[in-house]
Design an enzyme around this catalytic site. Structure first.
Site, PDB file in Angstrom:
ATOM      1  N   TYR A 208       1.018  -1.031   0.039  1.00  0.00           N
ATOM      2  CA  TYR A 208      -0.032  -0.158   0.072  1.00  0.00           C
ATOM      3  C   TYR A 208       0.941   1.266   0.029  1.00  0.00           C
ATOM      4  CZ  TYR A 208      -4.232  -2.758   1.155  1.00  0.00           C
ATOM      5  OH  TYR A 208      -5.130  -3.808   0.698  1.00  0.00           O
ATOM      6  N   TYR A 391      -7.731  -5.531   9.419  1.00  0.00           N
ATOM      7  CA  TYR A 391      -7.273  -5.846   8.056  1.00  0.00           C
ATOM      8  C   TYR A 391      -7.921  -7.555   7.950  1.00  0.00           C
ATOM      9  CZ  TYR A 391      -5.132  -5.911   3.551  1.00  0.00           C
ATOM     10  OH  TYR A 391      -4.974  -6.174   2.346  1.00  0.00           O
TER      11      TYR A 391
HETATM   12  C1  PHB Z   1      -6.841  -6.917  -5.074  1.00  0.00           C
HETATM   13  O1  PHB Z   1      -7.476  -6.741  -5.925  1.00  0.00           O
HETATM   14  O2  PHB Z   1      -6.058  -7.652  -5.027  1.00  0.00           O
HETATM   15  C2  PHB Z   1      -6.919  -6.032  -3.879  1.00  0.00           C
HETATM   16  C3  PHB Z   1      -7.904  -4.879  -3.891  1.00  0.00           C
HETATM   17  C4  PHB Z   1      -7.974  -4.109  -2.795  1.00  0.00           C
HETATM   18  C5  PHB Z   1      -7.221  -4.159  -1.655  1.00  0.00           C
HETATM   19  C6  PHB Z   1      -6.121  -5.426  -1.639  1.00  0.00           C
HETATM   20  C7  PHB Z   1      -6.320  -6.255  -2.619  1.00  0.00           C
HETATM   21  O3  PHB Z   1      -7.356  -3.469  -0.471  1.00  0.00           O
END
Ligand code: PHB
Length: 398
Positions: A208, A391
């Site tokens: 991120y 998370y």
């Molecule tokens: C993903 O599409 O892999 C994805 C999308 C949003 C997130 C994490 C992963 O926060």
């Protein structure tokens, strides 16, 4: 034109055969409760929609323990943390160490395929590609679902309960009179540009990435296919972006924090809107809402599918009670139980979004404050644990 209408009965009529609707009908079947699920889309259309790819521990357990998927372990990838990148470096949030839990990288399309296969294997009644869907008499003892099947035959199904699991453009939620519902909205001044690229993974876990040029998320799919996103203007037309321009943008954002991405051909590109939405309560008469029909979160933090699965796990329990007692009171218990998780997830998704994205009208104060916030989270065990617990799905909260 429809000339005949087949009348039938079921216990639970489900509008929407995406992950929420299918998981619900699967859980109901395990409790001996009959259901019919319908969807306007074909099975193929749903399979070809790219959605998020991260499952909480509880979502994985639900799929495995109820016999939907063993593929989630075989074909998915366990992630024990994420990187928060800002201020020139990455900072790992160790989910295992902080919250004793992990997430699983396993795309929503695969969850859908597993559920659709499980329903077909168990003889579930699921109709894809229907038209003219309508629900009615929701305040009576026998609400009704009407639709035309993919062969053009009209159907009228009487049920004990109707479930609206019909996604963010839900028709069911609008059946609740305005005076009996509250809708909460929040719009964001940005969107995500999402790509799939045929390239090897650039990192073992998700990154991120906060940068002065905007947010980027580096995710994965397989050894040869990767999913990445970058913050963009909501009016962006994906067709205006060449592969080179996309790679320059992504590389410059992650490069600010010392990363370099493995590039490859871009095989899919789209712009994803951002919004937060909740409709309360999540029931009306004998209608109940589940998943995106009742709430939408921005994708930062990947809560959408996980929330939908958490909803239907609780809903299956409460519908079982409602059917056994011939009473609608468990529906309001469902709404209360579901909403307590929904609002935690709303906060988490909003918080991750606003902490990591660059606001178009940010003042220098806003920018420095945001860096202070990121440093507070990564520099403190309490701060990182808050993120890790949310998370991975609030371990112990089930
Ligand atoms: C993903 O599409 O892999 C994805 C999308 C949003 C997130 C994490 C992963 O926060």
């Amino acid at each position: 034109m429809t000339t005949t209408r087949i009348e039938s009965r079921t216990q639970v009529a489900v509008v929407g055969a995406g992950p929420a609707g299918l998981m619900l009908s699967h859980l109901l079947a395990r409790a001996g409760i009959g259901s019919v699920a319908v969807d306007l889309r074909s099975r193929r259309e749903i399979e070809e929609t790219h959605r998020a790819g991260i499952l909480e521990q509880g979502s994985v357990d639900l799929l495995v323990e109820t016999g939907v998927s063993d593929r989630v372990h075989r074909d998915g990838y366990r992630h024990d943390g994420i990187e928060l990148a800002f201020g020139g470096a990455g900072h790992r949030i160790d989910f295992r160490g902080l919250a004793g839990a992990s997430t699983q990288l396993y795309p929503q399309t695969d969850v859908f395929i597993d559920l659709a296969d499980a329903r077909a294997r168990d003889g579930g009644d699921v109709r894809f590609g229907v038209t003219d869907v309508a629900v009615g008499e929701l305040r009576s003892d026998k609400p009704v679902l009407r639709f035309t099947d993919d062969g053009g035959t009209g159907h009228e199904i009487r049920a004990d309960f109707v479930v609206g699991a019909d996604g963010s453009r839900s028709l069911c939620r609008n059946e609740v009179p305005e005076t009996e519902r509250t809708q909460y909205f929040r719009e964001y001044p940005f969107a995500w540009f999402g790509i799939l690229t045929e390239a090897p993974p650039s990192a073992p876990e998700l990154i991120y990435n906060h940068s002065p040029r905007g947010f980027a998320l580096i995710s994965q799919r397989t050894e040869t296919l990767q999913r990445m996103y970058f913050q963009c203007d909501p009016a962006t037309d994906p067709a205006d972006w060449s592969d080179d321009r996309i790679w320059d943008e992504l590389q410059s954002r992650v490069g600010a924090n010392g990363y370099r991405l493995a590039e490859g051909p871009i095989v899919s590109r789209s712009v994803l809107p951002f919004r937060s939405f909740v409709q309360e309560p999540m029931h009306h008469g004998r209608l109940v809402l589940a998943g995106d029909a009742a709430h939408t979160v921005p994708p930062t933090g990947a809560k959408g599918l996980n929330l939908a699965l958490a909803d239907v796990r609780v809903l299956a329990e409460e519908l079982e009670r409602a059917i056994a007692a011939g009473d609608t009171a468990p529906l309001s218990t469902y709404s209360e139980r579901a909403l307590s998780r929904v609002w935690k997830a709303q906060h988490f998704s909003y918080w991750m979004t606003t902490m990591l994205h660059t606001l178009p009208d940010a003042t220098p104060f806003d920018v420095r404050r945001q860096e202070g916030e990121l440093a507070s989270v990564t520099g403190s065990t309490a701060g990182s644990t808050f993120l890790a617990e949310a998370y991975t799905g609030w371990p112990g909260a089930r």
